[in-house]
Design a protein around this motif. Structure first.
Motif, PDB file in Angstrom:
ATOM      1  N   ALA A  86      68.771   3.837 -69.375  1.00  0.00           N
ATOM      2  CA  ALA A  86      69.243   3.319 -70.666  1.00  0.00           C
ATOM      3  C   ALA A  86      69.500   1.825 -70.561  1.00  0.00           C
ATOM      4  O   ALA A  86      70.119   1.349 -69.614  1.00  0.00           O
ATOM      5  N   ASP A  87      69.030   1.069 -71.544  1.00  0.00           N
ATOM      6  CA  ASP A  87      69.182  -0.387 -71.562  1.00  0.00           C
ATOM      7  C   ASP A  87      69.943  -0.781 -72.819  1.00  0.00           C
ATOM      8  O   ASP A  87      69.409  -0.656 -73.927  1.00  0.00           O
ATOM      9  N   PRO A  88      71.206  -1.254 -72.691  1.00  0.00           N
ATOM     10  CA  PRO A  88      72.004  -1.595 -73.880  1.00  0.00           C
ATOM     11  C   PRO A  88      71.369  -2.674 -74.744  1.00  0.00           C
ATOM     12  O   PRO A  88      71.628  -2.741 -75.940  1.00  0.00           O
ATOM     13  N   SER A  89      70.525  -3.527 -74.139  1.00  0.00           N
ATOM     14  CA  SER A  89      69.940  -4.628 -74.910  1.00  0.00           C
ATOM     15  C   SER A  89      68.638  -4.243 -75.601  1.00  0.00           C
ATOM     16  O   SER A  89      68.075  -5.038 -76.357  1.00  0.00           O
ATOM     17  N   ALA A  90      68.158  -3.016 -75.353  1.00  0.00           N
ATOM     18  CA  ALA A  90      66.836  -2.637 -75.862  1.00  0.00           C
ATOM     19  C   ALA A  90      66.872  -2.110 -77.294  1.00  0.00           C
ATOM     20  O   ALA A  90      65.872  -2.151 -77.985  1.00  0.00           O
ATOM     21  N   GLY A  91      68.003  -1.597 -77.752  1.00  0.00           N
ATOM     22  CA  GLY A  91      68.064  -1.005 -79.089  1.00  0.00           C
ATOM     23  C   GLY A  91      69.302  -1.458 -79.826  1.00  0.00           C
ATOM     24  O   GLY A  91      70.202  -2.070 -79.266  1.00  0.00           O
ATOM     25  N   THR A  92      69.331  -1.139 -81.117  1.00  0.00           N
ATOM     26  CA  THR A  92      70.463  -1.566 -81.937  1.00  0.00           C
ATOM     27  C   THR A  92      71.652  -0.635 -81.830  1.00  0.00           C
ATOM     28  O   THR A  92      72.776  -1.024 -82.117  1.00  0.00           O
ATOM     29  N   MET A 110      82.364  -2.185 -73.559  1.00  0.00           N
ATOM     30  CA  MET A 110      81.464  -1.094 -73.207  1.00  0.00           C
ATOM     31  C   MET A 110      80.649  -1.509 -71.997  1.00  0.00           C
ATOM     32  O   MET A 110      80.073  -2.592 -71.966  1.00  0.00           O
ATOM     33  N   THR A 111      80.635  -0.655 -70.971  1.00  0.00           N
ATOM     34  CA  THR A 111      79.784  -0.889 -69.811  1.00  0.00           C
ATOM     35  C   THR A 111      78.877   0.324 -69.622  1.00  0.00           C
ATOM     36  O   THR A 111      79.291   1.456 -69.863  1.00  0.00           O
ATOM     37  N   VAL A 112      77.638   0.052 -69.207  1.00  0.00           N
ATOM     38  CA  VAL A 112      76.641   1.111 -69.073  1.00  0.00           C
ATOM     39  C   VAL A 112      76.109   1.119 -67.648  1.00  0.00           C
ATOM     40  O   VAL A 112      75.700   0.083 -67.123  1.00  0.00           O
ATOM     41  N   SER A 113      76.142   2.289 -67.025  1.00  0.00           N
ATOM     42  CA  SER A 113      75.505   2.502 -65.733  1.00  0.00           C
ATOM     43  C   SER A 113      74.454   3.593 -65.917  1.00  0.00           C
ATOM     44  O   SER A 113      74.786   4.727 -66.241  1.00  0.00           O
ATOM     45  N   SER A 114      73.179   3.217 -65.741  1.00  0.00           N
ATOM     46  CA  SER A 114      72.115   4.183 -66.034  1.00  0.00           C
ATOM     47  C   SER A 114      70.924   3.948 -65.120  1.00  0.00           C
ATOM     48  O   SER A 114      69.875   3.456 -65.559  1.00  0.00           O
ATOM     49  N   PRO A 115      71.058   4.284 -63.827  1.00  0.00           N
ATOM     50  CA  PRO A 115      69.910   4.130 -62.927  1.00  0.00           C
ATOM     51  C   PRO A 115      68.787   5.094 -63.305  1.00  0.00           C
ATOM     52  O   PRO A 115      69.024   6.127 -63.938  1.00  0.00           O
ATOM     53  N   ILE A 116      67.572   4.736 -62.937  1.00  0.00           N
ATOM     54  CA  ILE A 116      66.440   5.610 -63.192  1.00  0.00           C
ATOM     55  C   ILE A 116      66.683   6.955 -62.493  1.00  0.00           C
ATOM     56  O   ILE A 116      67.005   7.006 -61.318  1.00  0.00           O
ATOM     57  N   GLY A 117      66.531   8.041 -63.226  1.00  0.00           N
ATOM     58  CA  GLY A 117      66.821   9.362 -62.684  1.00  0.00           C
ATOM     59  C   GLY A 117      68.219   9.845 -63.002  1.00  0.00           C
ATOM     60  O   GLY A 117      68.544  11.008 -62.737  1.00  0.00           O
TER      61      GLY A 117
END
Length: 381
Positions: free
Chosen positions: A327-333, A349-356
């Motif tokens: 998930a990329d916070p900057s990719a969508g609205t 808001m902080t996002v941690s979303s490694p591939i997998g």
């Protein structure tokens, strides 16, 4: 001050001498690379030297925090979610980066002045007593100079606060305007259209009442169904403004009700503190709703969870899932909208979303608790 504290400060003084030499090297590299960046050659150098500069400055911030007994936080602009070139541009335009550069220039003479004095005073034959009484004031003075360079003062913090409030106020007004347009659209396309049809049906029934009672009865039955649909539309609109379950039973129960409608199983743990301000509670609810909607749409998750916690003066919510991650916070609205909604309350808001996976979205909102809610469900008449 204990003897161990004096020895620790002396150790800081000794470490600052080689670090000061490194600071001079980094100053030269940063300055030369900044000039060469005009012809692009310096950009790869800056991508290495600027993070190295921040690392070195961070070491001295920690020294100063230990000596002064108070935190010296790094006041840099966030580069989270940015690419390497964009991150470099953000660092280069950050006023604190220029203060770091000025500190690098004075680090060597400052270390030679203060650190050598401390080390000389440590010689027990002649100046041991002077070291005993002098190491504390000398290192405190040095740390205050470092703090002056490496952290914002009161005026700068107030200016930043005003700037942040101006930005979040603008975002809140935009969000409120968008919400009003949504409510107007929902009413126009839903309840208003049905009410217009209801009025026409009742009018036609009134005309048929004398000559065709059976037809009028059918039309009135149809009007009753339409009125039920109108009530459903109005409930949906009200639910989009402030869900009744949120007002009656609180944040956790409202999130649990929200999770029941989700295709992905959601486990809700922890609880929110009693007496949350209603605007904070509402913003948090809709933020969690947006996060769970993203889980259902994009994650391919088998399960999700929501963890509520309430450290002093703060509400923390973690929304997680075991999906594919990335998930990329900057990719969508959607995620940017979540951040804007929280920013109105100084939330983050902080996002941690490694591939997998897993994906973890952490929401933190400072809040002053009001008096506990009083509703019939709490046993109050």
């Amino acid at each position: 001050m204990t003897n161990a504290g004096r020895l620790r400060m002396t150790g800081y003084a000794a470490l600052q001498l080689p670090l000061a030499a490194l600071a001079l090297v980094l100053f030269i590299v940063d300055a030369v690379a900044a000039v060469l960046a005009v012809i692009v050659v310096g950009l790869p150098i800056l991508m290495v030297s600027m993070p190295a500069t921040r690392w070195l400055v961070g070491v001295h911030r920690r020294f100063a925090a230990h000596v002064l007994g108070s935190p010296v936080p790094p006041p840099y602009r966030s580069t989270e979610g940015e690419g390497r070139l964009e991150s470099l541009r953000t660092m280069a335009s950050d006023p604190m980066s220029w203060r770091d550069l000025a500190w690098l220039l004075i680090a060597l003479p400052l270390a030679l002045t203060t650190s050598l004095i401390v080390l000389i005073l440590l010689v027990p034959i002649v100046t041991g007593i002077a070291w005993w009484f002098g190491v504390g004031p000398i290192m405190v003075a040095r740390s205050r100079i470092d703090r002056w360079f490496l952290a914002f003062g009161t005026t700068e913090r107030l200016e930043q606060r005003v700037e942040a409030l101006t930005e979040t106020r603008s975002q809140s007004l935009d969000h409120a305007a968008a919400e009003l347009r949504r409510i107007e659209r929902d009413l126009h396309d839903g309840a208003q259209a049905r009410l217009a049809g209801l009025g026409m049906t009742i009018g036609m029934a009134a005309e048929l009442l004398e000559r065709d009672p059976e037809g009028a009865r059918k039309m009135l039955a149809e009007a009753r169904l339409t009125s039920s649909a109108v009530l459903g539309d109005l409930r949906d609109v009200v639910h989009g403004i402030h869900p009744p379950v949120l007002a009656d039973r609180g944040l956790r129960a409202a999130i649990e009700a929200l999770a029941l409608d989700l295709a992905v199983p959601v486990e809700v743990t922890g609880d929110a503190p009693a007496g949350l301000p209603a605007p904070v509670e509402s913003a948090t609810y809709f933020t969690v709703a947006e996060c769970l909607a993203n889980v259902a749409k994009h994650s391919d998750a088998q399960r999700a969870w929501v963890e509520l916690a309430s450290p002093p003066g703060q509400l923390t919510v973690v929304v997680g899932d075991d999906g594919r991650g990335g998930a990329d916070p900057s990719a969508g609205t959607g995620m940017r909208g979540v951040a804007r909604r929280l920013a109105a309350f100084d939330g983050t808001m902080t996002v941690s979303s490694p591939i997998g996976g897993p994906t973890l979205v952490t929401l933190e909102v400072p809040c002053d608790l009001s008096s506990p809610r009083t509703t019939p469900s709490s046993g109050t008449a």
